[in-house]
Motif scaffolding. Structure first.
Motif: not given
Length: 85
Positions: A55-65, A67-77, A79-82
């Motif tokens: 899976y893809w890991e994305v660190d410190d993804a920030l929303t417009a509001e 909020h900050e998240y660490d994300l996991k995306l599958d091979a098809e891009f 989001i499978i986990e926030r």
């Protein structure tokens, strides 16, 4: 014979180790990931890397509001986990 095989095996294992490390996305992968993140409402993020667990890991993804998240995306891009930071 065993004395010469062990150092050879150790050398091969050492050289293979970098192949097992996480890797950054290619330019094409990065563009698709960024599009997926923007479509989900994220405005910025830090590191993106492919994890050898599949899976893809994305660190410190920030929303417009703000909020900050660490994300996991599958091979098809997708989001499978926030995980909120």
């Amino acid at each position: 014979m065993k004395a010469t095989l062990f150092p050879l095996a150790a050398s091969v294992a050492f050289l293979a180790a970098p192949a097992l490390a996480d890797r950054p996305p290619t330019l094409e992968e990065r563009e698709v990931i960024q599009s997926a993140l923007i479509a989900e409402g994220f405005i910025s993020w830090k590191e993106i890397e492919w994890d050898d667990d599949g899976y893809w890991e994305v660190d410190d993804a920030l929303t417009a509001e703000g909020h900050e998240y660490d994300l996991k995306l599958d091979a098809e891009f997708q989001i499978i986990e926030r995980e909120r930071d």
